[in-house]
Structure formats: structure tokens, C-alpha cells
Design a protein around this motif. Structure first.
Motif, mmCIF file in Angstrom:
data_model
loop_
_atom_site.group_PDB
_atom_site.id
_atom_site.type_symbol
_atom_site.label_atom_id
_atom_site.label_comp_id
_atom_site.label_asym_id
_atom_site.label_seq_id
_atom_site.Cartn_x
_atom_site.Cartn_y
_atom_site.Cartn_z
ATOM 1 N N PRO A 140 -3.720 4.225 2.039
ATOM 2 C CA PRO A 140 -3.403 5.465 1.322
ATOM 3 C C PRO A 140 -3.022 6.583 2.290
ATOM 4 O O PRO A 140 -3.398 6.572 3.470
ATOM 5 N N LEU A 141 -2.289 7.558 1.786
ATOM 6 C CA LEU A 141 -1.776 8.626 2.641
ATOM 7 C C LEU A 141 -2.891 9.397 3.343
ATOM 8 O O LEU A 141 -2.758 9.757 4.515
ATOM 9 N N ALA A 142 -3.981 9.675 2.648
ATOM 10 C CA ALA A 142 -5.071 10.437 3.267
ATOM 11 C C ALA A 142 -5.667 9.675 4.443
ATOM 12 O O ALA A 142 -6.002 10.262 5.482
ATOM 13 N N VAL A 143 -5.795 8.367 4.294
ATOM 14 C CA VAL A 143 -6.325 7.536 5.376
ATOM 15 C C VAL A 143 -5.318 7.456 6.515
ATOM 16 O O VAL A 143 -5.680 7.519 7.699
ATOM 17 N N LEU A 144 -4.050 7.351 6.176
ATOM 18 C CA LEU A 144 -3.001 7.312 7.195
ATOM 19 C C LEU A 144 -3.003 8.605 8.006
ATOM 20 O O LEU A 144 -2.921 8.583 9.241
ATOM 21 N N LYS A 184 -10.560 -5.272 11.609
ATOM 22 C CA LYS A 184 -11.716 -4.370 11.627
ATOM 23 C C LYS A 184 -11.331 -3.054 12.297
ATOM 24 O O LYS A 184 -10.883 -3.023 13.440
ATOM 25 N N HIS A 185 -11.499 -1.962 11.563
ATOM 26 C CA HIS A 185 -11.245 -0.633 12.111
ATOM 27 C C HIS A 185 -12.581 -0.052 12.569
ATOM 28 O O HIS A 185 -13.600 -0.218 11.890
ATOM 29 N N PRO A 186 -12.618 0.646 13.716
ATOM 30 C CA PRO A 186 -13.901 1.130 14.240
ATOM 31 C C PRO A 186 -14.614 2.125 13.328
ATOM 32 O O PRO A 186 -15.841 2.254 13.395
ATOM 33 N N LEU A 232 -13.510 -3.090 7.675
ATOM 34 C CA LEU A 232 -12.432 -4.028 7.375
ATOM 35 C C LEU A 232 -11.337 -3.301 6.607
ATOM 36 O O LEU A 232 -11.592 -2.679 5.572
ATOM 37 N N LEU A 233 -10.104 -3.387 7.118
ATOM 38 C CA LEU A 233 -8.999 -2.606 6.560
ATOM 39 C C LEU A 233 -7.789 -3.491 6.329
ATOM 40 O O LEU A 233 -7.384 -4.257 7.199
ATOM 41 N N THR A 281 -10.219 1.993 0.041
ATOM 42 C CA THR A 281 -9.893 1.211 1.236
ATOM 43 C C THR A 281 -10.624 -0.128 1.259
ATOM 44 O O THR A 281 -10.310 -0.977 2.093
ATOM 45 N N ASP A 282 -11.573 -0.320 0.369
ATOM 46 C CA ASP A 282 -12.315 -1.575 0.288
ATOM 47 C C ASP A 282 -11.335 -2.722 0.027
ATOM 48 O O ASP A 282 -10.642 -2.725 -0.996
ATOM 49 N N PRO A 283 -11.236 -3.714 0.933
ATOM 50 C CA PRO A 283 -10.278 -4.810 0.724
ATOM 51 C C PRO A 283 -10.467 -5.543 -0.598
ATOM 52 O O PRO A 283 -9.499 -6.050 -1.167
ATOM 53 N N GLY A 284 -11.691 -5.577 -1.102
ATOM 54 C CA GLY A 284 -11.937 -6.257 -2.363
ATOM 55 C C GLY A 284 -11.399 -5.516 -3.572
ATOM 56 O O GLY A 284 -11.239 -6.094 -4.645
ATOM 57 N N LEU A 285 -11.124 -4.223 -3.396
ATOM 58 C CA LEU A 285 -10.614 -3.405 -4.501
ATOM 59 C C LEU A 285 -9.246 -2.804 -4.199
ATOM 60 O O LEU A 285 -8.703 -2.067 -5.029
ATOM 61 N N ILE A 286 -8.697 -3.116 -3.044
ATOM 62 C CA ILE A 286 -7.492 -2.423 -2.587
ATOM 63 C C ILE A 286 -6.324 -2.577 -3.552
ATOM 64 O O ILE A 286 -5.498 -1.668 -3.707
#
Length: 250
Positions: free
Chosen positions: A16-20, A3-5, A9-10, A92-97
Motif C-alpha cells: 500500500p502507498l502508506a507503507v511504500l 521478511k522485512h525488519p 513477512l511482506l 500488510t498481513d500476507p494472509g489477508l493481503i
């Protein structure tokens, strides 16, 4: 997965680079400084594999052991969910990652960040190159993603009954190191078998094909560009003096 604040859920194996850049700036800075690689798959053959990973992530039952009507419903649901996503926003959705656009892991704001994207056909050569650079062999055969099927439905039910109970009882860091060699043994004995069915094996393949052409247009272009470069190198290999010599650790 944790869980990321901010992000919730991550899946930390798929960022992805933008999230990183926005949420893990130190890791992004290291990526930008290192000699970096990415493996790019043909988007058309990747979609069934992504569907397989979604099924396995949910309940451990692989694509090959699913009924055709269930697969068709799941494909329709996935395509509908992906179509509703905002343009330009990485998944970033784990169900679609597993359905992420591969370009989101190579390019950022139109600029190429990962220096050496390659097709999966080049993975063995890339690993040999990395092994030479770091001075020790990099062996990943046990961790390679591969679609599979159970040899029998009774074996599948028995194995899932055991693994689900373990996963609910013990933390991942305890059961995962045990699960990998057990799965290898199942492959070695034929209890679990590799499954390499082509995309046409999906019950609604024409709709999938049309969706992939539109949703993954950028990935298709990237893959074709890299594949053309790979084939060109087979015809005219680079001399050793022209190959990069940078340290992968920065």
C-alpha cells in the motif's frame, strides 16, 4: 515474499502507498514522479477472487475445488479478521493481503497519488497505450490473475504432490519460471479450466454482500466513479490531442 525488519513477512507485489512511503521512500518518490496507473475491480466480484488467491497461496487448491462448508467457514474467518483490523491502517498481513482496500493503492492521506486508476475492463487499452509509450509490446497474458478449477480431483492431487515437494525443496526464483509455462500448458490442454463463477456462488453470499458494502465502501465509490468515466469515454472518446503524453519513466 520476504521478511522485512520492521513489517515482518511482506508480500512485495502488494505494498500500500502508506507503507511504500514510510518504509520504501525511494520507490515512493519514483512512483510520485512517474506517470502511474492502477487497475480497480468491482469489489463484489473481487471478493471471491481474493478468497481464491488466499486458498491457492495456502495450499494450491483453488476455490472451485473446495467443499461448500469449507468455503463458508473460510469466508466467515476472513470477514472476522478484516473486521478486527484498526480503521485506516492498510493491510500488510500476507494472509489477508488479497483483501486489501484498493483505495490504499491509489490515495494517501486523502490525496490521489496514482494518476490514472482505471477499471479492469480497460486493461487491454491501457497495455496498448503503455506499449506505444515504451516502444515495445507489453505482453502479460501469461501473468494475468484468473480463477481456475482442476478438471479432476485425481489430477489435482497428483499435480499438488509434485509442486509442493518442489516448492519445499527449491527456492522460488528457480521453480517459479518453470511453474508459469507449465500452468499455461495445463490451461491449453483443459487439465486446468478457467472458473468465472459470480459472487453468488459463495455459500454465504448475502453475508458477503453486506460485508463488502461496508468494508469496501470507498472502493465501491471509486469503482463506480471510474466505470462511469469509462462509459462516458465510450460515448465521447477523447481526441488524440487531449490524451496525456508524459513519459511513464518520469
Amino acid at each position: 515474499m520476504s521478511k522485512h525488519p520492521v513489517l515482518g513477512l511482506l508480500d512485495h507485489a502488494h505494498i500500500p502507498l502508506a507503507v511504500l512511503r514510510d518504509h520504501f521512500p525511494e520507490d515512493f518518490a519514483r512512483l510520485a514522479a512517474y506517470r502511474s496507473f492502477a487497475l480497480i475491480r468491482d469489489p463484489f466480484s473481487r471478493f471471491p477472487s481474493s478468497l481464491h488467491e488466499r486458498f491457492v497461496q495456502r495450499d494450491r487448491i483453488p476455490l472451485a475445488n473446495r467443499a461448500s462448508d469449507e468455503v463458508a467457514r473460510e469466508v466467515d474467518e476472513v470477514m472476522a479478521q478484516l473486521a478486527r483490523l484498526p480503521n485506516g491502517v492498510p493491510i500488510t498481513d500476507p494472509g489477508l493481503i488479497h483483501f486489501s482496500r484498493q483505495r490504499d493503492y491509489v490515495y494517501l492521506d486523502g490525496q490521489q497519488v496514482v494518476a490514472e486508476p482505471r477499471t479492469v475492463a480497460e486493461v487491454d487499452g491501457m497495455l496498448e497505450e503503455l506499449s506505444d509509450l515504451v516502444g515495445e509490446p507489453i505482453l502479460v497474458e501469461a501473468r494475468r490473475n484468473r480463477r481456475f478449477r482442476y478438471a479432476s480431483s485425481s489430477l489435482m492431487r497428483m499435480q499438488l504432490a509434485v509442486t509442493r515437494r518442489i516448492e519445499k525443496t527449491l527456492p522460488r526464483w528457480i521453480w517459479k519460471p518453470v511453474y508459469v509455462p507449465v500452468k499455461q500448458a495445463f490451461f491449453a490442454t483443459g487439465l486446468i479450466q478457467p472458473n468465472r463463477d459470480p459472487p453468488a456462488a459463495l455459500p454465504n453470499a448475502p453475508e458477503v454482500d453486506a460485508f463488502v458494502r461496508e468494508f469496501y465502501a470507498g472502493d465501491i465509490g471509486l469503482f463506480r466513479k471510474l466505470e462511469a468515466a469509462r462509459l462516458a469515454r465510450l460515448v465521447n472518446p477523447l481526441p488524440a490531442s487531449d490524451k496525456p503524453e508524459s513519459n511513464p519513466m518520469g
